[in-house]
Design an enzyme around this catalytic site. Sequence first.
Site, PDB file in Angstrom:
ATOM      1  N   ARG A   1      -8.498   3.158  -7.280  1.00  0.00           N
ATOM      2  CA  ARG A   1      -8.381   2.523  -5.953  1.00  0.00           C
ATOM      3  C   ARG A   1      -7.806   3.490  -4.929  1.00  0.00           C
ATOM      4  NH1 ARG A   1      -4.510  -1.827  -5.659  1.00  0.00           N
ATOM      5  NH2 ARG A   1      -4.969  -1.326  -3.502  1.00  0.00           N
TER       6      ARG A   1
ATOM      7  N   ARG B   1       3.550 -11.505  -2.597  1.00  0.00           N
ATOM      8  CA  ARG B   1       3.138 -10.707  -1.433  1.00  0.00           C
ATOM      9  C   ARG B   1       2.759 -11.660  -0.311  1.00  0.00           C
ATOM     10  NH1 ARG B   1       0.125  -5.096  -3.038  1.00  0.00           N
ATOM     11  NH2 ARG B   1       0.856  -4.617  -0.964  1.00  0.00           N
ATOM     12  N   PRO B   2       3.752 -12.156   0.413  1.00  0.00           N
ATOM     13  CA  PRO B   2       3.492 -13.194   1.414  1.00  0.00           C
ATOM     14  C   PRO B   2       2.813 -12.653   2.661  1.00  0.00           C
ATOM     15  CG  PRO B   2       5.814 -12.590   1.412  1.00  0.00           C
ATOM     16  CD  PRO B   2       5.149 -11.735   0.381  1.00  0.00           C
ATOM     17  N   ILE B   3       2.274 -13.575   3.490  1.00  0.00           N
ATOM     18  CA  ILE B   3       1.708 -13.164   4.787  1.00  0.00           C
ATOM     19  C   ILE B   3       2.351 -13.948   5.929  1.00  0.00           C
ATOM     20  CG2 ILE B   3      -0.528 -12.302   3.947  1.00  0.00           C
ATOM     21  CD1 ILE B   3      -1.698 -15.050   4.912  1.00  0.00           C
ATOM     22  N   ASP B   4       3.534 -14.515   5.648  1.00  0.00           N
ATOM     23  CA  ASP B   4       4.181 -15.342   6.670  1.00  0.00           C
ATOM     24  C   ASP B   4       4.459 -14.572   7.968  1.00  0.00           C
ATOM     25  OD1 ASP B   4       6.032 -14.053   4.794  1.00  0.00           O
ATOM     26  OD2 ASP B   4       7.602 -14.860   6.081  1.00  0.00           O
TER      27      ASP B   4
ATOM     28  N   LYS C   1      -5.052   7.033   2.035  1.00  0.00           N
ATOM     29  CA  LYS C   1      -5.753   5.796   1.670  1.00  0.00           C
ATOM     30  C   LYS C   1      -5.231   4.607   2.477  1.00  0.00           C
ATOM     31  CE  LYS C   1      -5.021   2.192  -1.372  1.00  0.00           C
ATOM     32  NZ  LYS C   1      -3.882   1.310  -1.254  1.00  0.00           N
ATOM     33  N   ASN C   2      -3.915   4.495   2.618  1.00  0.00           N
ATOM     34  CA  ASN C   2      -3.368   3.328   3.319  1.00  0.00           C
ATOM     35  C   ASN C   2      -3.689   3.341   4.811  1.00  0.00           C
ATOM     36  OD1 ASN C   2      -2.415   2.129   1.067  1.00  0.00           O
ATOM     37  ND2 ASN C   2      -0.263   2.670   1.385  1.00  0.00           N
TER      38      ASN C   2
ATOM     39  N   ARG D   1      -5.899  -5.844  -0.969  1.00  0.00           N
ATOM     40  CA  ARG D   1      -4.801  -6.197  -0.056  1.00  0.00           C
ATOM     41  C   ARG D   1      -5.128  -5.859   1.402  1.00  0.00           C
ATOM     42  NH1 ARG D   1      -0.496  -9.575   0.354  1.00  0.00           N
ATOM     43  NH2 ARG D   1       0.852  -8.815   1.997  1.00  0.00           N
TER      44      ARG D   1
ATOM     45  N   ASP E   1       6.195   3.410  -2.731  1.00  0.00           N
ATOM     46  CA  ASP E   1       4.978   3.854  -3.425  1.00  0.00           C
ATOM     47  C   ASP E   1       5.195   5.155  -4.204  1.00  0.00           C
ATOM     48  OD1 ASP E   1       3.772   1.624  -2.454  1.00  0.00           O
ATOM     49  OD2 ASP E   1       2.437   2.635  -1.046  1.00  0.00           O
TER      50      ASP E   1
ATOM     51  N   CYS F   1      -2.316  -4.974  -5.508  1.00  0.00           N
ATOM     52  CA  CYS F   1      -1.408  -4.713  -6.623  1.00  0.00           C
ATOM     53  C   CYS F   1      -0.371  -5.832  -6.720  1.00  0.00           C
ATOM     54  CB  CYS F   1      -0.698  -3.373  -6.424  1.00  0.00           C
ATOM     55  SG  CYS F   1      -1.772  -1.975  -6.728  1.00  0.00           S
TER      56      CYS F   1
HETATM   57  C1  UD1 Z   1       1.951  -1.603   2.459  1.00  0.00           C
HETATM   58  C2  UD1 Z   1       1.239  -0.599   1.578  1.00  0.00           C
HETATM   59  C3  UD1 Z   1       1.858  -0.606   0.187  1.00  0.00           C
HETATM   60  C4  UD1 Z   1       3.350  -0.350   0.283  1.00  0.00           C
HETATM   61  C5  UD1 Z   1       4.018  -1.286   1.279  1.00  0.00           C
HETATM   62  C6  UD1 Z   1       5.469  -0.947   1.543  1.00  0.00           C
HETATM   63  C7  UD1 Z   1      -0.988  -0.593   2.518  1.00  0.00           C
HETATM   64  C8  UD1 Z   1      -2.417  -0.978   2.360  1.00  0.00           C
HETATM   65  N1  UD1 Z   1      -0.170  -0.979   1.523  1.00  0.00           N
HETATM   66  O1  UD1 Z   1       1.777  -2.874   1.861  1.00  0.00           O
HETATM   67  O2  UD1 Z   1       1.231   0.413  -0.574  1.00  0.00           O
HETATM   68  O3  UD1 Z   1       3.953  -0.543  -0.988  1.00  0.00           O
HETATM   69  O4  UD1 Z   1       3.338  -1.246   2.537  1.00  0.00           O
HETATM   70  O5  UD1 Z   1       5.586   0.365   1.996  1.00  0.00           O
HETATM   71  O6  UD1 Z   1      -0.612   0.054   3.472  1.00  0.00           O
HETATM   72  N2  UD1 Z   1       6.749  -9.355   3.533  1.00  0.00           N
HETATM   73  C9  UD1 Z   1       7.105 -10.631   3.860  1.00  0.00           C
HETATM   74  N3  UD1 Z   1       6.248 -11.374   4.638  1.00  0.00           N
HETATM   75  C10 UD1 Z   1       5.068 -10.854   5.095  1.00  0.00           C
HETATM   76  C11 UD1 Z   1       4.718  -9.530   4.754  1.00  0.00           C
HETATM   77  C12 UD1 Z   1       5.573  -8.806   3.972  1.00  0.00           C
HETATM   78  O7  UD1 Z   1       8.152 -11.120   3.463  1.00  0.00           O
HETATM   79  O8  UD1 Z   1       4.346 -11.571   5.798  1.00  0.00           O
HETATM   80  C13 UD1 Z   1       7.653  -8.555   2.669  1.00  0.00           C
HETATM   81  C14 UD1 Z   1       6.990  -8.196   1.329  1.00  0.00           C
HETATM   82  O9  UD1 Z   1       7.159  -9.213   0.381  1.00  0.00           O
HETATM   83  C15 UD1 Z   1       7.741  -6.931   0.961  1.00  0.00           C
HETATM   84  C16 UD1 Z   1       8.049  -6.290   2.328  1.00  0.00           C
HETATM   85  O10 UD1 Z   1       7.868  -7.305   3.296  1.00  0.00           O
HETATM   86  O11 UD1 Z   1       8.941  -7.255   0.334  1.00  0.00           O
HETATM   87  C17 UD1 Z   1       7.170  -5.116   2.696  1.00  0.00           C
HETATM   88  O12 UD1 Z   1       5.813  -5.495   2.635  1.00  0.00           O
HETATM   89  P1  UD1 Z   1       4.705  -4.830   3.590  1.00  0.00           P
HETATM   90  O13 UD1 Z   1       5.322  -3.681   4.308  1.00  0.00           O
HETATM   91  O14 UD1 Z   1       4.086  -5.909   4.385  1.00  0.00           O
HETATM   92  O15 UD1 Z   1       3.659  -4.283   2.537  1.00  0.00           O
HETATM   93  P2  UD1 Z   1       2.083  -4.203   2.688  1.00  0.00           P
HETATM   94  O16 UD1 Z   1       1.715  -3.987   4.111  1.00  0.00           O
HETATM   95  O17 UD1 Z   1       1.452  -5.312   1.927  1.00  0.00           O
END
Ligand code: UD1
Length: 430
Positions: free
Chosen positions: A397, A122-125, A22-23, A93, A305, A117
Amino acid sequence: MEKYVILGGARLEGEVDISGAKNSAVALIVASVMVKGVCKIENVPLVSDTYVLCDIINQLGGQAELSDKGVATIDCTNLDNFEASFETVGKIRASSYFMGALLGRFHHARVALPGGCDFGVRPIDLHLKGFSRLGASHSIENGVVDIQAENLAGASVYMDTVSVGATINIMLAGALSEGTTIIENAAKEPHIVDVANFLNSMGANIKGAGTDVIKIKGVESLHGGTYSVIPDQIEAGTFMVAAAITNGNVLIKNVIPKHLDSISAKLMEIGVTVEEYDDSVRVIGTDRVIRANVKTMPHPGFPTDMQPQMVTLLALGDGTSIVTENVWDNRFKYIDELTKMGANIRVDGRTAVIEGVEKLSGAPVSSTDLRAGAAMVLAGLAAQGVTEVYNLKYIDRGYEKFEEKLRSLGAQIARRSTDDTTPARKSKTA
Ligand code: UD1
């Protein structure tokens, strides 16, 4: 609204086929908006996230169809819209990948900020920092992020934190940038490699995916093609735990055993037998698993996960287990639900201390997110009596035909309307 009704106690036995990841599928579907030509993506899991993303592409003005055989046919050749800001986008997401994909294609993206979820913030910085290294600027207003670049030029991007989403987004934007983009401290999850392979099969030039340095030589355009999604590591892991928690014996087919290494190793450490074959694993349970310490980490560490599923198994283990969540800051919300079933777990920040109990007993519980929902089902399979699992929208989902697959292994599980109060019976349909 629907719920699962589970009569616990059945040993799972037989064979089960794992669906496409799925991911990975969600990233490939979104990446298709960068392609001029028809993308055929095979082995797409039929789950609500993949259907919703195809709908979003249609709403954007592309053409996307997901067949009941799991083939997504997507044609965005004539797409001319960089604005994915409608409500559904923010609910999922993976729609954050529209940022990189639309930026790559149009040098401009307007995308509703992603939800998904709730594991805390869940930042995007890191995504935005990466785009700015490629020359893009952004602004955020009313829940919509606007990212623009006159030119996208390859650059070196260092990830402060290992992020799956940011790594994929920068690969997407970088694939259509001028020059070379280098991502350092990149995520190494199997679906990162899948996204790179998909893009390369459509004409991109990406090397090093699966290591912590990814090099992307930008190309002018991407062409159509056919690609098949890798098997779902987390669905496979969930069925491995299902076999273990019911003291069953299940052959889990259509997997890449290497992707399951960290899960297999932990299961073997606690007394479960895992036999590896070329593209399947057999999991044979034990009367009672032994306590263990588990720390979630980015790949190749133990996947976050799989944390709720593993905690559920250890809740029935012999001794005190300690599970540390290193990826998300709030991923133990489901533990209150497990406690209703008799689990003895204390949470302190990012650590769960699990005093193993001899039995769980059925209770009405709620899914608090996708994998936590799966964990409730696993608890129900092992518990004495009847468990009702509510909030199935989360499980839907990400798990294709979850109850059908479990039933084929002998589980007593049925999907019912939440209004249905028929008692569960020991029968084919529970
Ligand atoms: C993806 C997976 C999710 C999984 C996660 C970690 C998908 C669709 N989802 O989520 O199921 O739990 O990987 O294996 O593939 N972070 C920041 N800044 C950012 C982005 C992330 O600080 O801009 C931090 C997050 O808060 C978290 C860590 O990085 O603590 C990992 O997040 P990330 O790997 O980005 O998770 P997703 O891609 O959202």
